[in-house]
Design an enzyme around this catalytic site. Structure first.
Site, mmCIF file in Angstrom:
data_model
loop_
_atom_site.group_PDB
_atom_site.id
_atom_site.type_symbol
_atom_site.label_atom_id
_atom_site.label_comp_id
_atom_site.label_asym_id
_atom_site.label_seq_id
_atom_site.Cartn_x
_atom_site.Cartn_y
_atom_site.Cartn_z
ATOM 1 C CG ASP A 144 -1.615 1.262 1.320
ATOM 2 O OD1 ASP A 144 -1.496 1.765 0.630
ATOM 3 O OD2 ASP A 144 -2.973 1.022 2.380
ATOM 4 C CG ASN A 146 -1.595 5.181 1.643
ATOM 5 O OD1 ASN A 146 -2.103 4.987 1.573
ATOM 6 N ND2 ASN A 146 -0.701 4.989 3.153
#
Length: 260
Positions: A144, A146
């Site tokens: 992840d 982001n």
């Protein structure tokens, strides 16, 4: 716990906790009939940033007190596993797994964290090649991130270079990163491309997650299709009764190019 559940299906798991007091981290599960685990390494980036291998980053960060405080306050880890193919022990796979800082206005932090992750993966690859000089070593970098496709993390991972004038460096004026240009030698591509959504919540919907793979050693055989927007919106947002996470799984089959 995922370990006993996935263990029943032939998977073994390893876990590396984040820094600080948070009760979370990064993990990897691999099918034992396909791979054996040679080694793992986990690094809390904020605890390693003053090491000589990060001098190009630390020399810039330490001159800006706000930026220094932000970097040192993060609990982000890079968790690296080295897997060996059971079928062909000459084939080794280095898997780097991370979860970068989440704040929307922290694209400069995520770029710095990405560079640190790549430094550690490169060190791991160098070490593995010394230990196994006849091996075919491939790399995956996933997690992840982001970071949505317009920003620097995807550009840096797939193009191998970020110039000192990239707008991500100046997204926070008080913490702006000056006179830093980054480059790496990996030939990465996103295995699942840039789908419209990998995260679908009430307040945010976009692509944040990637599986970067070494195109010189690996190729994508197939990708499991992503849910339609209609399916994602059926229960308003994620998670819900159909999707247990606010993120959508990225699933791809990869193959060593040498097997063609």
């Amino acid at each position: 716990d995922l370990v006993p559940v996935l263990g029943k299906h032939g998977f073994r798991g390893e876990y590396n906790k984040k820094g600080g007091q948070v009760d979370e981290g990064a993990s990897i599960f691999y099918r034992e009939s396909k791979f054996s685990l040679l080694q793992t390494d986990g690094f809390v980036l904020s605890e390693e940033i003053t090491q000589p291998r990060y001098a190009h980053i630390w020399n810039v960060v330490k001159s800006n007190e706000a930026l220094k405080e932000k970097m040192l306050g993060r609990t982000t880890v890079i968790f690296i596993s080295v897997l060996q193919s059971v079928q062909d022990p000459r084939k080794l796979l280095i898997v780097g797994n991370t979860h970068l800082f989440w704040k929307p206005t922290a694209d400069h932090i995520r770029l710095l964290q990405t560079e640190m992750c790549l430094v550690e993966i490169a060190r791991s690859r160098e070490r593995v090649l010394k230990q196994h000089p006849d091996a075919e070593v491939s790399v995956l970098f996933c997690g992840d991130f982001n970071s949505t496709p317009p920003f620097g993390v995807l550009k840096y991972c797939t193009e191998g270079r970020i110039d000192s004038d990239h707008p991500d460096w100046r997204i926070e004026e008080e913490e702006k990163v000056e006179n830093l240009q980054l480059s790496h030698s990996f030939n990465f591509r996103s295995a699942t491309g840039t789908p419209k959504y990998t995260n679908y919540t009430v307040g945010f919907k976009d692509c944040l997650d990637y599986i970067f793979y070494d195109t010189t050693k690996l190729k994508v055989e197939q990708v499991v299709p992503f849910p339609s927007e209609e399916e994602l919106a059926f229960h308003t947002a994620l998670p819900n009764v159909a999707f247990p996470s606010d993120h959508i799984s990225l699933v791809a089959d990869l193959k060593w190019r040498s097997e063609d």
